[in-house]
Design a protein around this motif. Structure first.
Motif, short mmCIF file in Angstrom:
data_model
loop_
_atom_site.label_atom_id
_atom_site.label_comp_id
_atom_site.label_asym_id
_atom_site.label_seq_id
_atom_site.Cartn_x
_atom_site.Cartn_y
_atom_site.Cartn_z
N GLN A 182 0.30 -1.14 5.07
CA GLN A 182 -0.23 -2.34 5.71
C GLN A 182 0.85 -3.40 5.70
OE1 GLN A 182 -3.85 -3.03 3.32
NE2 GLN A 182 -4.95 -2.82 5.27
N LEU A 183 0.85 -4.21 6.75
CA LEU A 183 1.80 -5.32 6.82
C LEU A 183 0.97 -6.59 6.64
CD1 LEU A 183 4.76 -5.98 7.18
CD2 LEU A 183 4.45 -5.92 9.65
N GLU A 184 1.07 -7.19 5.46
CA GLU A 184 0.18 -8.32 5.14
C GLU A 184 0.95 -9.62 5.06
OE1 GLU A 184 -2.66 -8.13 2.00
OE2 GLU A 184 -2.93 -5.96 2.26
N THR A 185 0.28 -10.71 5.43
CA THR A 185 0.87 -12.04 5.30
C THR A 185 0.24 -12.73 4.10
OG1 THR A 185 1.24 -12.23 7.66
CG2 THR A 185 1.17 -14.28 6.41
N LEU A 186 1.06 -13.04 3.10
CA LEU A 186 0.57 -13.75 1.91
C LEU A 186 1.06 -15.20 1.98
CD1 LEU A 186 1.71 -11.05 -0.69
CD2 LEU A 186 -0.56 -11.23 0.35
N PRO A 187 0.15 -16.16 2.03
CA PRO A 187 0.59 -17.57 2.01
C PRO A 187 1.17 -17.90 0.64
CG PRO A 187 -1.74 -17.36 2.63
CD PRO A 187 -1.32 -16.05 2.06
N GLY A 244 0.83 -1.21 0.00
CA GLY A 244 0.00 0.00 0.00
C GLY A 244 0.86 1.25 0.00
N PRO A 245 0.20 2.41 -0.12
CA PRO A 245 0.94 3.67 -0.12
C PRO A 245 1.45 3.99 1.29
CG PRO A 245 -1.41 4.08 -0.17
CD PRO A 245 -1.26 2.59 -0.26
N LEU A 302 -5.20 -5.68 -13.00
CA LEU A 302 -5.26 -5.46 -11.56
C LEU A 302 -4.81 -4.06 -11.19
CD1 LEU A 302 -2.53 -7.60 -9.71
CD2 LEU A 302 -2.54 -7.29 -12.15
N ARG A 303 -5.20 -3.68 -10.00
CA ARG A 303 -5.05 -2.31 -9.56
C ARG A 303 -4.24 -2.28 -8.28
NH1 ARG A 303 -7.04 2.55 -10.51
NH2 ARG A 303 -7.32 3.93 -8.69
N PHE A 304 -3.37 -1.27 -8.16
CA PHE A 304 -2.60 -1.04 -6.94
C PHE A 304 -3.57 -0.86 -5.77
CE2 PHE A 304 -0.79 1.98 -3.89
CZ PHE A 304 0.39 1.38 -3.57
N PRO A 305 -3.35 -1.39 -4.59
CA PRO A 305 -2.32 -2.35 -4.21
C PRO A 305 -2.93 -3.73 -4.00
CG PRO A 305 -3.09 -1.16 -2.27
CD PRO A 305 -4.08 -0.91 -3.38
#
Lengths: 285, 211
Positions: free
Chosen positions: A133-138, A127-128, A174-177
Motif C-alpha cells: 500500500q502507498l499511504e500518506t502519513l501527515p 505492508g507486505p 503494535l502489530r505489523f503493518p
C-alpha cells in the motif's frame, strides 16, 4: 553670501530660516515603508519504502494530472526514506516502479496526496509485498517546550508483534503493518526499548526539545527488529520570546540618509554661526 | 565690514530674533548631539569598537569544536559580514548583535545547513546611518544567501519570502519553530522608529538552494 543674506533679511524671513534650521534638526524620524512580498506557499513531502519483501523501486512525484515528474528517486530500497522535499501546495501523484523500469511503464502502485500550506507528509510504501500500500502519513512538525513528539511505524515482518517503551509512562504494543499516532514525551537523550518474542533491543535517541520523530521498526535477521530514527522536524530547543531590537534609529528619516549626529551637529554649527553673526552686527550699532 | 551702515530698526529686530533663534538652534543641536551620544553609550556601541567586541552569550550550549557559521554573504544587497554568537536576554528575547556593522547567529539554535531554522540577526541602522542589514527589505524571492561554516564549507540558501511584522505580533512559531528541512531566517528592524526602537521586524525566509 552673508552680506546678501543680511540685505534681504526681513523679520518673517529670519523666523522662517531659523524655523527651517530647527526643523531639519528636530524632524521626527518618519516611517520607512516596506512592501511586504507574498509569502512563499508550500509544504513538504518525504518519500519512503517500508514494505518488507518489496524489491527496490524508483519513486516518481508528479504534479497532479501532469506527465512530467517533478522528482524521481532512483533505487529506493526497503528502509530508505528521502529527506523532505519542499513542494508548492496542491495535489501530487506519487508512483512507484520497479527500480530501473522505464518511466512510461505502468507503476506498481500510485497514490495522490494533497499538500497544504506549512504541512509535511510522509508517503510510504507499507505492508507486505503481496499487499503493498502507498499511504500518506501527515507529519507533526512541533512539540511543546521541553518535550518531543514521537510516533512509531511497525514495518518489520520478521517481528510482527512488538512492544515499544519510550518512557516509563509511554509503552505501546503494535502489530505489523500499523503505526501509532504521535505521543508527547519528555525531551532529552532517551533509551527506546523494543521487545519482540522476549528479546529486547535498546537504542538511545536524541529527542531534542520541541522536535518530532518517526521511529521505524524494520525486519532484522535477529530476534528484535532494527530501529531507525527519522527526525521529522527540529529547531531551537528554547524558542526566543518575541521580536528583536535590531535598529538604533540612524536611518529612521525615510527620505534621507543624513546621519543623526550630522543633523544635530549642523544645527549646533548653523545656530552658533547665525547667532554670532547677528550679535556682531548688533554690537556695531 | 566697517563700511556697514547702521541697520534700520526693522533689521535690528530681525538681528535680535536671529541671536535668540540661532542660540536656540545651537542649544538644541548640542542637546540632541549629547542625547545621541548618550544612547550610543547606553546601547554599548562604541564607534571604535572591535568587530568581535561582543561578550559570549550565556545560552550557547555548543562545544568549542562544534561547527558554527562564520560569515554571511548576500551579493544582491552587498552584504558580507562575519558572525558573532547571539544568546537570549534575561527576558528570553533574542539579543541583537553588539556591533551594528556585524550580523550575529543564534547559537542556541540550528547550524545553517542542518535541519531546522538557522537564525541570523543584523541591525538595520546604527545611531548614525545604515548598518549591516539596512537593505534586507529589498531582498526578493530567489535571491541567494551564502553562509560559510567554521569547517570551511559553505551552504547556499534561496530567499522564499520577505515579510514585516509588528513586534507586538511577532510570529515566533513561524520564525523560530521547528522545521522539517534546513532553513534560514534573517531578521532586522523596520517600520516606524518610536521611543528609541523600531516598531516592526523584517523577516527574510530562505530555504536550502537546489544544488
Amino acid at each position: 553670501m552673508a552680506r546678501r543674506l543680511h540685505r534681504r533679511l526681513r523679520r518673517p524671513a529670519a523666523v522662517l530660516l531659523v524655523t527651517a534650521l530647527s526643523t531639519v534638526a528636530l524632524a521626527g524620524p518618519a516611517a520607512a515603508a516596506v512592501p511586504s512580498t507574498t509569502a512563499w506557499s508550500g509544504g513538504w513531502l518525504r518519500l519512503a519504502h517500508f514494505s518488507p519483501g518489496t524489491p527496490p523501486v524508483d519513486v516518481y512525484l508528479y504534479p497532479f494530472g501532469g506527465s512530467k515528474a517533478a522528482l524521481v528517486l532512483k533505487h529506493v530500497s526497503y528502509g530508505d526514506a528521502s529527506p523532505y522535499e519542499s513542494v508548492a501546495t496542491g495535489q501530487y501523484t506519487v508512483a512507484m516502479r520497479l527500480a530501473g523500469a522505464a518511466a512510461d511503464v505502468p507503476p506498481v502502485i500510485s497514490s495522490t496526496v494533497e499538500v497544504q500550506q506549512g504541512r509535511a507528509y510522509t508517503v510510504a510504501g507499507l505492508g507486505p509485498a503481496s499487499a503493498l500500500q502507498l499511504e500518506t502519513l501527515p507529519d507533526q512538525l512541533s512539540a511543546p517546550n521541553g518535550q518531543a513528539g514521537v510516533r512509531v511505524i511497525e514495518a518489520s515482518l520478521n517481528q510482527p508483534d512488538v512492544t515499544v517503551r519510550i518512557s516509563a509512562e509511554d509503552q505501546s504494543s503494535l502489530r505489523f503493518p500499523t503505526s501509532t499516532p504521535y505521543r508527547t514525551v519528555p525531551a532529552g537523550d532517551t533509551a527506546v526499548h523494543v521487545s519482540a518474542d522476549g528479546a529486547t533491543t535498546t537504542r538511545t535517541v536524541d529527542l531534542a526539545g520541541r522536535s518530532t520523530h518517526t521511529l521505524v521498526l524494520l525486519s532484522s535477521a535477529g530476534t528484535a527488529p532494527q530501529l531507525v530514527d527519522l527526525t521529522d522536524s527540529t529547531g531551537p530547543a528554547t524558542e526566543p520570546v518575541g521580536g528583536i531590537d535590531a535598529g538604533l534609529g540612524g536611518l529612521s528619516r525615510s527620505d534621507s540618509n543624513l546621519p543623526t549626529e550630522a543633523g544635530w551637529a549642523a544645527a549646533l554649527l548653523l545656530g552658533t554661526a547665525v547667532a554670532g553673526y547677528a550679535a556682531r552686527r548688533l554690537r556695531r550699532t | 565690514m566697517g563700511r556697514h551702515a547702521r541697520p534700520s530698526p526693522p533689521a535690528r529686530l530681525a538681528l535680535r530674533s536671529l541671536v535668540v533663534l540661532g542660540t536656540a538652534g545651537a542649544v538644541a543641536g548640542a542637546v540632541g548631539l549629547g542625547h545621541v551620544l548618550d544612547r550610543g553609550a547606553a546601547a554599548g556601541y562604541t564607534i571604535a569598537g572591535s568587530a568581535l567586541g561582543g561578550s559570549a552569550p550565556a545560552a550557547t550550549p555548543q562545544a568549542a569544536t562544534a561547527v558554527r557559521p562564520t560569515s554571511v554573504s548576500i551579493p544582491s544587497i552587498k552584504v558580507d559580514s562575519s558572525l558573532e554568537d547571539l544568546g537570549l536576554s534575561a527576558t528570553g528575547a533574542l539579543q541583537p548583535p553588539s556591533d551594528p556593522r556585524q550580523a550575529g547567529w543564534f547559537g542556541g539554535g540550528t547550524v545553517p545547513g542542518q535541519t531546522g531554522p538557522a537564525i541570523i540577526v543584523g541591525h538595520v541602522d546604527s545611531l548614525s546611518g545604515p548598518a549591516v542589514f539596512a537593505d534586507l527589505r529589498l531582498l526578493h524571492p530567489g535571491d541567494t544567501i551564502t553562509i560559510t561554516l567554521s569547517s570551511g564549507g559553505t551552504v547556499r540558501f534561496q530567499v522564499t519570502a520577505v515579510d514585516r511584522y509588528p513586534k507586538s505580533g511577532f510570529p515566533t512559531a513561524a520564525v523560530y519553530g521547528p522545521q522539517p528541512s534546513p532553513e534560514l531566517r534573517l531578521i532586522t528592524c523596520g517600520g516606524t522608529f518610536k521611543d528609541d526602537s523600531y516598531l516592526d521586524n523584517i523577516v527574510v525566509y530562505a530555504r536550502l538552494a537546489p544544488s
